[in-house]
Design a protein around this motif. Structure first.
Motif, PDB file in Angstrom:
ATOM      1  N   MET A 494       0.587  -1.419  -0.196  1.00  0.00           N
ATOM      2  CA  MET A 494       0.092   0.112   0.072  1.00  0.00           C
ATOM      3  C   MET A 494       1.255   1.132   0.223  1.00  0.00           C
ATOM      4  O   MET A 494       0.135   2.180  -1.039  1.00  0.00           O
ATOM      5  CB  MET A 494      -1.028   0.025   1.074  1.00  0.00           C
ATOM      6  CG  MET A 494      -2.416  -0.802   0.859  1.00  0.00           C
ATOM      7  SD  MET A 494      -3.304  -0.317  -0.215  1.00  0.00           S
ATOM      8  CE  MET A 494      -3.804   1.128   0.403  1.00  0.00           C
ATOM      9  N   ALA A 495       2.216   0.918   0.990  1.00  0.00           N
ATOM     10  CA  ALA A 495       2.464   2.503   0.930  1.00  0.00           C
ATOM     11  C   ALA A 495       3.531   2.057  -0.352  1.00  0.00           C
ATOM     12  O   ALA A 495       3.382   3.346  -0.946  1.00  0.00           O
ATOM     13  CB  ALA A 495       4.038   2.042   1.818  1.00  0.00           C
ATOM     14  N   ASN A 498       1.521   4.123  -2.701  1.00  0.00           N
ATOM     15  CA  ASN A 498       1.182   5.805  -2.295  1.00  0.00           C
ATOM     16  C   ASN A 498       1.227   6.324  -2.791  1.00  0.00           C
ATOM     17  O   ASN A 498       1.529   7.659  -2.781  1.00  0.00           O
ATOM     18  CB  ASN A 498       0.847   5.305  -0.561  1.00  0.00           C
ATOM     19  CG  ASN A 498      -0.221   5.529  -0.031  1.00  0.00           C
ATOM     20  OD1 ASN A 498      -1.704   4.758  -1.060  1.00  0.00           O
ATOM     21  ND2 ASN A 498      -0.812   4.854   1.418  1.00  0.00           N
ATOM     22  N   GLU A 499       3.185   5.722  -2.470  1.00  0.00           N
ATOM     23  CA  GLU A 499       4.069   7.000  -2.790  1.00  0.00           C
ATOM     24  C   GLU A 499       4.429   6.839  -4.954  1.00  0.00           C
ATOM     25  O   GLU A 499       5.076   7.477  -5.189  1.00  0.00           O
ATOM     26  CB  GLU A 499       5.930   6.352  -2.337  1.00  0.00           C
ATOM     27  CG  GLU A 499       5.463   6.045  -1.023  1.00  0.00           C
ATOM     28  CD  GLU A 499       6.696   5.228  -0.371  1.00  0.00           C
ATOM     29  OE1 GLU A 499       7.595   5.204  -1.155  1.00  0.00           O
ATOM     30  OE2 GLU A 499       6.558   4.599   0.953  1.00  0.00           O
ATOM     31  N   SER A 548      -6.561   3.985   4.001  1.00  0.00           N
ATOM     32  CA  SER A 548      -6.991   3.748   3.315  1.00  0.00           C
ATOM     33  C   SER A 548      -7.701   3.929   2.238  1.00  0.00           C
ATOM     34  O   SER A 548      -8.896   4.210   1.544  1.00  0.00           O
ATOM     35  CB  SER A 548      -6.733   2.525   3.498  1.00  0.00           C
ATOM     36  OG  SER A 548      -6.622   1.626   2.137  1.00  0.00           O
ATOM     37  N   TRP A 549      -7.112   3.678   0.722  1.00  0.00           N
ATOM     38  CA  TRP A 549      -7.606   4.292  -0.164  1.00  0.00           C
ATOM     39  C   TRP A 549      -8.553   2.908  -1.081  1.00  0.00           C
ATOM     40  O   TRP A 549      -9.648   3.388  -1.222  1.00  0.00           O
ATOM     41  CB  TRP A 549      -7.108   4.590  -1.832  1.00  0.00           C
ATOM     42  CG  TRP A 549      -5.644   3.879  -2.011  1.00  0.00           C
ATOM     43  CD1 TRP A 549      -4.381   4.167  -1.481  1.00  0.00           C
ATOM     44  CD2 TRP A 549      -5.767   2.589  -2.851  1.00  0.00           C
ATOM     45  NE1 TRP A 549      -4.030   3.290  -2.189  1.00  0.00           N
ATOM     46  CE2 TRP A 549      -4.453   2.275  -2.903  1.00  0.00           C
ATOM     47  CE3 TRP A 549      -6.735   1.645  -3.726  1.00  0.00           C
ATOM     48  CZ2 TRP A 549      -4.173   0.851  -3.397  1.00  0.00           C
ATOM     49  CZ3 TRP A 549      -6.499   0.868  -4.382  1.00  0.00           C
ATOM     50  CH2 TRP A 549      -4.695   0.038  -3.958  1.00  0.00           C
ATOM     51  N   ILE A 587      -6.585   6.642  -6.871  1.00  0.00           N
ATOM     52  CA  ILE A 587      -5.534   6.447  -5.539  1.00  0.00           C
ATOM     53  C   ILE A 587      -4.718   7.598  -6.468  1.00  0.00           C
ATOM     54  O   ILE A 587      -3.950   8.886  -4.919  1.00  0.00           O
ATOM     55  CB  ILE A 587      -4.717   5.069  -6.467  1.00  0.00           C
ATOM     56  CG1 ILE A 587      -5.269   4.827  -6.118  1.00  0.00           C
ATOM     57  CG2 ILE A 587      -2.535   4.989  -6.078  1.00  0.00           C
ATOM     58  CD1 ILE A 587      -4.371   2.650  -6.790  1.00  0.00           C
ATOM     59  N   PHE A 590      -6.387  10.670  -3.579  1.00  0.00           N
ATOM     60  CA  PHE A 590      -6.064  10.225  -2.623  1.00  0.00           C
ATOM     61  C   PHE A 590      -4.535  10.764  -2.027  1.00  0.00           C
ATOM     62  O   PHE A 590      -4.592  10.860  -1.010  1.00  0.00           O
ATOM     63  CB  PHE A 590      -5.845   8.148  -2.161  1.00  0.00           C
ATOM     64  CG  PHE A 590      -5.647   8.155  -0.443  1.00  0.00           C
ATOM     65  CD1 PHE A 590      -6.249   7.760   0.110  1.00  0.00           C
ATOM     66  CD2 PHE A 590      -4.443   7.754  -0.891  1.00  0.00           C
ATOM     67  CE1 PHE A 590      -6.268   7.777   1.412  1.00  0.00           C
ATOM     68  CE2 PHE A 590      -3.525   6.934   0.237  1.00  0.00           C
ATOM     69  CZ  PHE A 590      -4.614   7.032   1.506  1.00  0.00           C
ATOM     70  N   ARG A 591      -3.403  10.446  -3.138  1.00  0.00           N
ATOM     71  CA  ARG A 591      -2.320  10.823  -3.007  1.00  0.00           C
ATOM     72  C   ARG A 591      -2.473  12.485  -2.492  1.00  0.00           C
ATOM     73  O   ARG A 591      -1.442  13.026  -2.338  1.00  0.00           O
ATOM     74  CB  ARG A 591      -1.222  10.596  -3.931  1.00  0.00           C
ATOM     75  CG  ARG A 591      -0.886   9.511  -4.346  1.00  0.00           C
ATOM     76  CD  ARG A 591      -0.732   8.916  -5.652  1.00  0.00           C
ATOM     77  NE  ARG A 591       0.307   7.562  -5.838  1.00  0.00           N
ATOM     78  CZ  ARG A 591       0.183   7.214  -7.110  1.00  0.00           C
ATOM     79  NH1 ARG A 591      -0.511   7.299  -8.581  1.00  0.00           N
ATOM     80  NH2 ARG A 591       0.215   5.982  -7.202  1.00  0.00           N
ATOM     81  N   GLN A 594      -3.326  13.680   1.152  1.00  0.00           N
ATOM     82  CA  GLN A 594      -2.516  13.324   1.839  1.00  0.00           C
ATOM     83  C   GLN A 594      -1.008  13.871   1.415  1.00  0.00           C
ATOM     84  O   GLN A 594      -0.466  13.843   2.418  1.00  0.00           O
ATOM     85  CB  GLN A 594      -2.109  11.876   1.848  1.00  0.00           C
ATOM     86  CG  GLN A 594      -2.989  10.639   1.907  1.00  0.00           C
ATOM     87  CD  GLN A 594      -3.823  11.030   3.428  1.00  0.00           C
ATOM     88  OE1 GLN A 594      -3.342  10.528   4.400  1.00  0.00           O
ATOM     89  NE2 GLN A 594      -5.321  11.072   3.256  1.00  0.00           N
ATOM     90  N   ILE A 596       0.826  13.715  -0.686  1.00  0.00           N
ATOM     91  CA  ILE A 596       2.219  12.920  -1.738  1.00  0.00           C
ATOM     92  C   ILE A 596       2.011  13.603  -2.689  1.00  0.00           C
ATOM     93  O   ILE A 596       1.166  13.305  -3.890  1.00  0.00           O
ATOM     94  CB  ILE A 596       2.170  11.405  -1.430  1.00  0.00           C
ATOM     95  CG1 ILE A 596       1.227  10.908   0.264  1.00  0.00           C
ATOM     96  CG2 ILE A 596       2.466  10.585  -1.749  1.00  0.00           C
ATOM     97  CD1 ILE A 596       0.918  10.227   0.191  1.00  0.00           C
TER      98      ILE A 596
END
Length: 697
Positions: A494-495, A498-499, A548-549, A587, A590-591, A594, A596
């Motif tokens: 997941m990380a 996310n990255e 979490s997405w 996604i 979501f980034r 957050q 990101i």
């Protein structure tokens, strides 16, 4: 004359008897004894035919595993078989139990074969990363033809005596249990009728029929998908094809060349480790072989959903009656209907008969009351992951079930001791974690609580064997062994997304390693709502669980394959994951939420972060005694999560990568990423400092 192989004559039949418990394996003493006994039979003028038969519960069941990895002592098996095939007196092999690997190859070197109807035969060498190396790839196709020989040799699966008769592998099948009497009668018939010596090597009709056939290319194409990443199945095809392209003696030479290539393959070590680990895992540390085992002749299951129904099928399949309890008739009827549909599907594919469908369904009954469990020996709770509900259920079971009944939870993560606290009999409470689909997956992760009695531990391990599962006994912690490591891998996957990685990139790295599916495809298969409930349970317990997405997917009712949309989308009737631009957009949003900024992430970083976090957690599991041995972890991951058996399991794989390499990388991630999951396990540091491996423990 060897003590393990004897010769005597009964009437006109010279009887060669192998008696080498427990499975009459082809160790040096047996091979030498077979040669000596044959010589005696050849020189016995009153013996008109010879019979090869075995004492105990089986015919020769293969190589002697005690000789694995050691130099072969003469005579080699190929030489022994050649001498039997070249005998000028007809030799009958009488088969009972199993004739496997070198055992079947020995029987194929005899001139006739008779088997009890209960017997099975097979060439399972491919499961050890090898191919039959004593003529199996050259003789079997001369009896069965190319396709059937390829099916048997590339799968390593056994066939029944009746099927072996239909395929031409054996010449006769008899009911009964006295294999010596059956063998003597058949050998006497051979002698009375003056039947000639019939050498399999000389048979040519099946070879001529399949010479130049496209079946070999078809098999290779099928293996590209079915045996992806494996080495020996493809060499098996090459070896069988040699039987059709070369004279017998040259085919034997080619088989030996290909066998040695398999011996040198890096896959062989992993498969050998997997083979022995599966057998070793049943030996539980601190549990005496003399520990009493309770009778389990009836089973109760709470919940008729996917897991409950699948668990019920395991017991019905081996003749144990099952009672399923549900809260509503509609749910019960639906669950029983799905069980029947599963059995009907198996029957339509020829795996079971319609009569077996009805027999198994007759063993499964339903009820809406816990009173149905008053006399059962084992109850397995299979409701969703909610501690309050599970404790309520176990409180009721404590009141209803008879003394000595085992109360088990199919929980995949929750504290067995807390569940047991709802009863007055914590010594009878245990975890029995089945894997989905429960009627298919081989692993049964049995979880001991702090008060679980040795008798209950021994019983659930025996139950695993009874229902044809690979049972592993593990300790009690959140997620136990398998899911505890999986959650670390899942969090890292997941990380990574996310990255900046995509779900399909992460999944491809894992499937390239040999997994049948990646992290996100597996989530879709299991149901995204399963992980969602686990996260909610942890949040309710006061844990700090990151947003979490994937939670948003659940809120959108994208639950995975069952709704044809999850991380991926799925076409009707297909399990093939299709990347979905809508999820990519979700996604990306979501980034942004957050804060990101996505970056390019290499496949190597994905591999290291997904796998090394598992290895570090596995070391912690060993430190804490949750798993007694690294092989326990390996077996859990091979049979529960699809870790490629040819890599030997995650801890065996780590030993091959190098623990010093893994530790250095773990430390680097701890420095750059932070997080408790990257704090190096003390055991990992200790092993590296001592120059040892997990396998040395």
């Amino acid at each position: 004359m060897s003590e393990v192989v004897t010769y005597n004559r009964e009437g006109a039949i010279g009887v060669i008897t192998v008696n080498y418990p427990p499975v009459n394996a082809l160790g040096h003493a047996v091979r030498s004894g077979l040669v000596a006994a044959l010589e005696q039979g050849q020189h016995d003028a009153d013996a008109k035919a010879l019979l090869l038969v075995c004492e105990g519960r089986t015919f020769i069941a293969g190589a002697d595993i005690r000789e694995f990895g050691k130099p072969m002592q003469e005579p080699g098996l190929t030489s022994v078989i050649d001498q039997y095939e070249n005998s000028d007196k007809p030799i009958v092999a009488a088969i009972h139990g199993t004739a496997l690997g070198g055992g079947l190859e020995t029987a194929l070197g005899c001139h006739y074969r008779v088997a009890l109807s209960s017997a099975k035969v097979g060439l399972p060498e491919v499961k050890l990363g090898l191919l039959p190396g004593a003529g199996g790839t050259q003789r079997l196709p001369r009896l069965t033809g190319a396709r059937k020989a390829l099916e048997m040799i590339t799968s390593g699966e056994f066939v029944s005596a009746r099927d072996a008769l239909a395929l031409g592998i054996v010449d006769a099948v008899e009911d009964g249990s006295d294999i010596k009497a059956v063998g003597l009668a058949y050998a006497q018939k051979v002698a009375d009728e003056g039947k000639p010596v019939r050498r399999v090597r000389d048979l040519t009709d099946k070879v001529e029929a399949d010479k130049g056939s496209e079946v070999f290319d078809q098999f290779r194409a099928g293996l590209e998908k079915k045996a992806r990443g494996l080495f020996s199945p493809f060499k098996c095809v090459d070896a069988v094809q040699a039987a059709f392209n070369l004279p017998f003696d040259e085919g034997m030479k080619r088989e030996r060349e290909l066998f040695m290539e398999c011996m040198d393959s890096p896959h062989r070590g992993g498969l050998i480790h997997s083979f022995f680990a599966e057998r070793e895992v049943s030996k539980v540390k601190g549990l005496s072989k003399d520990t009493p085992v309770r009778d389990v002749n009836s089973v109760g299951i709470i919940g008729a959903g996917t897991m409950g129904g699948g668990i019920a099928m395991n017991f019905a399949n081996v003749g144990i009656p099952v009672t399923i309890v549900e809260v509503k008739q509609e749910a019960l009827d639906k669950g029983l209907g799905i069980i029947r549909k599963n059995y009907e599907n198996s029957a339509s594919k020829g795996r079971i008969t319609q009569q077996q469908v009805e027999e198994r369904m007759a063993l499964i009954s339903g009820s809406l009351t816990y009173d149905a469990f008053r006399d059962v020996d084992l109850v397995i709770e299979a409701v969703f992951e909610n501690m309050a509900i599970k404790k309520e259920i176990f409180g009721k079971l404590d009141e209803v079930c008879k003394p000595g009944a085992i109360l088990a939870s199919n929980t995949s993560t929750l504290d067995i001791d807390e569940i047991a606290s709802a009863t007055k009999r914590p010594e009878d409470v245990v975890g029995m974690h089945f894997f989905s689909p429960a009627n298919v997956m081989k692993l049964l992760e049995n979880v001991r609580g702090s008060k679980t009695s040795d008798e209950v531990k021994a019983t659930v391990m025996a139950v695993a064997k009874k229902i044809k599962k690979v049972g592993v006994l593990v300790g009690n912690c959140h997620g136990f062994v398998g899911n505890r490591m999986l959650h670390k891998r899942g969090a890292e996957a997941m990380a990574l997304v996310n990255e900046g990685a995509s779900p399909q990139q992460v999944d491809k790295v894992l499937t390239d390693l040999g997994y049948p599916m990646g992290q996100f495809a597996m989530s879709d298969l299991a149901g995204i709502d399963v992980g969602y409930r686990i996260r909610e349970e942890r949040r309710n317990a006061g844990e700090d669980v990151a947003p979490s997405w994937m939670d948003k997917l659940v809120e959108m009712n994208r639950l995975g394959q069952k709704t044809q949309a999850g991380v991926y989308k799925y076409e009707e009737g297909s399990r093939k994951p299709i990347p979905d631009p809508d999820v990519d957009q979700l996604i990306a949003e979501f980034r942004k939420e957050q804060g990101i900024t996505p970056r390019e992430i290499s496949d190597q970083e994905i591999l290291e972060r997904c796998m090394y976090v598992m290895i570090n957690e596995g070391a912690k599991i060993l430190e804490e005694g949750i798993a007694d041995r690294s092989l326990d972890i390996d077996v859990v991951w091979i049979y529960g999560y699809g870790f490629p058996a040819y890599r030997g399991g995650p801890m065996f794989w780590a030993d091959q990568v190098g623990l010093d390499t893994i530790l250095s990388t773990v430390k680097n991630f701890h420095d750059t990423l932070g997080g408790q999951q990257w704090k190096p396990a003390a055991l990992l540091e200790k092993l590296v400092s001592e120059g040892r491996k997990f396998g040395d423990l």
